[in-house]
Design a protein around this motif. Structure first.
Motif, PDB file in Angstrom:
ATOM      1  N   ALA A 296       0.876  -1.182   0.000  1.00  0.00           N
ATOM      2  CA  ALA A 296       0.000   0.000   0.000  1.00  0.00           C
ATOM      3  C   ALA A 296       0.913   1.232   0.000  1.00  0.00           C
ATOM      4  O   ALA A 296       1.944   1.207   0.669  1.00  0.00           O
ATOM      5  N   PRO A 297       0.576   2.277  -0.744  1.00  0.00           N
ATOM      6  CA  PRO A 297      -0.586   2.383  -1.595  1.00  0.00           C
ATOM      7  C   PRO A 297      -0.582   1.287  -2.675  1.00  0.00           C
ATOM      8  O   PRO A 297       0.474   0.982  -3.237  1.00  0.00           O
ATOM      9  N   SER A 298      -1.771   0.760  -2.945  1.00  0.00           N
ATOM     10  CA  SER A 298      -1.871  -0.289  -3.957  1.00  0.00           C
ATOM     11  C   SER A 298      -1.850   0.358  -5.336  1.00  0.00           C
ATOM     12  O   SER A 298      -2.144   1.550  -5.483  1.00  0.00           O
ATOM     13  N   PRO A 299      -1.490  -0.414  -6.359  1.00  0.00           N
ATOM     14  CA  PRO A 299      -1.481   0.148  -7.714  1.00  0.00           C
ATOM     15  C   PRO A 299      -2.860   0.733  -8.025  1.00  0.00           C
ATOM     16  O   PRO A 299      -3.879   0.148  -7.659  1.00  0.00           O
ATOM     17  N   GLY A 300      -2.880   1.882  -8.634  1.00  0.00           N
ATOM     18  CA  GLY A 300      -4.169   2.516  -8.949  1.00  0.00           C
ATOM     19  C   GLY A 300      -4.508   3.640  -7.987  1.00  0.00           C
ATOM     20  O   GLY A 300      -5.332   4.499  -8.301  1.00  0.00           O
ATOM     21  N   THR A 301      -3.893   3.639  -6.793  1.00  0.00           N
ATOM     22  CA  THR A 301      -4.107   4.762  -5.874  1.00  0.00           C
ATOM     23  C   THR A 301      -3.494   6.012  -6.498  1.00  0.00           C
ATOM     24  O   THR A 301      -2.403   5.957  -7.062  1.00  0.00           O
TER      25      THR A 301
END
Ligand SMILES: Cc1ncc(C[n+]2csc(CCOP(=O)(O)OP(=O)(O)O)c2C)c(N)n1
Length: 563
Positions: A296-301
């Motif tokens: 986290a942050p996860s991909p897409g954040t």
């Protein structure tokens, strides 16, 4: 007065010109002219004799971290140069200004198999921001200036100067002895972000539902704490930190979530990492520890990134807005834009959410901190420190047990650099020496060093230096008779197949006493607070050897043991 100095004298004068007041180091044959110049010349530089060049570099590092100035370490050719390396890479990767000076064999004997020959420039190259072995005495002033420029501008880091023996006797023109006072501290000549970047960052932040700021060491390094606090309060936005980012806000600030990530982060603080729809990294490299290996942050954040090093932006996450420049100047711009729009009180509900998270987090902590279990739980040690240390204390930690526990739970009451640890390389044996450097830089502050017994073994010889300097530092050893972090890793990842991580129990208090340190050994949790008050209040060096719960049996705030 002649118009020339010799090379060694020129080096002393050039350091003086750059505001150097302390040098940490250890003598050697190739250093004779330099030491002689230090002895003969009238200057206000204190030379602290260390017992190992590794320690000298860590002292310079601790000194730099608390002063914002350049820390200087020195050692001789060969072994001195190879031993000084760990402190240089730590400073470079943690963005602190440390100058390593190593004297060298004579230029005239290069390639003739003299004792201690090594290509120092090649040796130091990957570890430093800037590095040279000076080949002619006349170059000394220019090379010292270049080293200070490199260490203090943009992202701070270490520099190395090799100073061969023979050129220390060669003439240097006095007229060339000068330095730019701006290069005495960092960040020197800070640069503001390009026009429009701050506005773009604000637009993005205001369009999010659950934004989270994550600060690395850059906020404190640039002195951006007040501007950050203004921004956090105005938008009521939550602010998390990496371990190195502690002190960006006081830990007691209503908008300060605390440490997130695999080391010192807890399940409660991790919730906010997972729930954020936009993350603003500030002076933070978004490395493996803070993100728990990019979980986290996860991909897409959505990612906004402020940093003074453009190479950091986009290294780990696709970035919507990059703001490149000095953090303090960048946040001044951000706050000015918000002032001009009269836009604020844009409530993200940060303080209220953080209050709830901290309540749950500290309920768990308090339960263990109150435990009278022996061996003593680390929570109990942190709790006692919180009760006893003054608000402006400076705490230095090694990477073992104390790092995650202190990072997770100690509520630093002031913003600024009050907690120091070597997060870049995490080499054991850092804190004892870095604490002495920190004390020289901030002698009015109570300095405390926390270390595992493994770390103690790396660095114990410097207790003599501490006693000689009469530094009233308190050392706390978490004694568990093993390399605990690795044992805990074997527990978590190798199904508890323990292999070669245990060692004999040592009486660290007795060793410290032999050096002249006032010391105690504590096994009963009920003795802890009383002993700690005595140790912290004593006007000389003290050590408490605390027999602590093995890390692999503990409730350590560690999400992932592998860094
Ligand atoms: C110079 C160096 N060698 C090896 C390591 C790998 N390492 C990381 S933590 C650790 C164990 C630390 O043991 P100790 O100092 O006793 O603290 P504890 O974890 O037991 O609290 C080791 C060996 C390291 N960080 N630095």
């Amino acid at each position: 007065m002649t118009s020339h100095l010799n090379g060694a004298e020129a080096m002393v004068r050039m350091l003086q010109c750059h505001g150097v007041r302390h040098i940490f180091g250890l003598c050697g044959d190739t250093t004779l002219p330099f030491y002689d110049a230090m002895a003969r010349l009238d200057h206000n530089i204190t030379h602290v004799l260390t017992r190992d060049e590794r320690s000298a570099a860590y002292m310079a590092d601790g000194y730099s971290r608390v002063t914002g100035r350049v820390g200087v370490a020195e050692g001789p050719s060969g072994g001195g140069a190879t031993y000084i390396l760990p402190g240089l890479i730590e400073a470079t990767e943690s963005s602190y200004a440390v100058l390593g000076i190593t004297t060298d064999i004579s230029v005239g004997s290069y390639g003739k198999y003299p004792l201690t020959e090594v290509n120092q420039e090649a040796l130091m190259q990957p570890l430093t921001k800037w590095n040279t072995v000076i080949k002619q005495a006349a170059h000394i002033p220019r090379m010292v200036r270049a080293a200070f420029r490199a260490m203090t501008t943009t992202r701070a880091g270490a520099a190395h100067l090799g100073l061969p023996y023979d050129i220390q006797y060669d003439p240097v023109d006095r007229a060339d002895i000068w330095g730019d006072p701006k290069h005495q501290s960092y960040p020197a000549y800070p640069q503001a972000p390009e026009p429009g970047a701050a506005e773009a960052a604000i637009e993005a932040i205001l369009s999010a539902k659950h934004p989270l700021i994550i600060c690395g060491g850059g906020v404190v390094i640039s002195g951006a704490m007040e501007e950050l606090s203004r921004l956090a309060i105005r938008l009521d936005i939550p602010v998390a930190t990496s371990i190195s980012g502690q002190g960006s806000l006081a830990e007691t600030h209503p908008n300060c979530l605390g440490v997130v990530g695999s080391n010192g982060g807890t399940d409660q603080t991790w919730e906010m990492m997972q729930n954020a729809d936009l993350v603003v990294f500030m002076g933070c490299r978004a490395g493996s520890t803070t993100t728990s290996r990019w979980e986290a942050p996860s991909p897409g954040t959505r990612i906004i990134h402020f940093d003074n090093d453009p190479m950091v932006i986009g290294a780990n996450y696709q970035t919507e807005v990059g703001v490149v420049g000095d953090l303090r100047l960048a946040l001044l711009q951000v706050n000015a834009v918000l002032d001009a729009r009269d836009q604020g009180a844009e409530t993200f509900g940060g303080a209220a959410a953080i209050a709830g998270i901290k309540k749950r987090k500290f309920a768990v902590f308090q339960k263990y901190a109150a435990s009278s279990q022996a061996p003593i739980r680390p929570e109990r040690v942190i709790d006692a420190l919180m009760k006893i240390l003054p608000a402006d204390a400076t705490v230095v930690s090694d990477p073992g047990t104390s790092c995650p526990y202190f990072s997770a739970y100690y509520q630093l009451p002031q913003a600024g650099r009050h907690f120091i640890t070597n997060r870049a390389h995490g080499a054991l044996g850092y804190s004892l020496s870095a604490a002495l450097g920190a004390w020289f830089g901030r002698p009015s502050s109570k300095v405390v060093a926390l270390m595992g017994d493994g770390s103690f073994g790396f660095t114990v010889g410097e207790l003599e230096t501490v006693c000689r300097c009469r530094a009233p530092i308190t050392f706390i050893v978490f004694s568990n008779s093993n390399f605990g972090w690795i044992k805990a890793s074997q527990n978590a990842e190798q199904d508890a197949r323990y292999y070669n991580v245990d060692f004999n129990q040592t009486d660290h208090a007795a060793i410290a006493a032999a050096y002249g340190v006032k010391s105690w050994r504590v096994e009963d949790p009920n003795d802890l607070e009383r002993v700690m008050r005595l140790a912290v209040g004593h006007d000389g060096p003290t050590l408490i050897d605390i027999v602590t719960q093995p890390l692999e049996q503990s409730n350590a705030p560690v999400r992932r043991w592998m860094g």
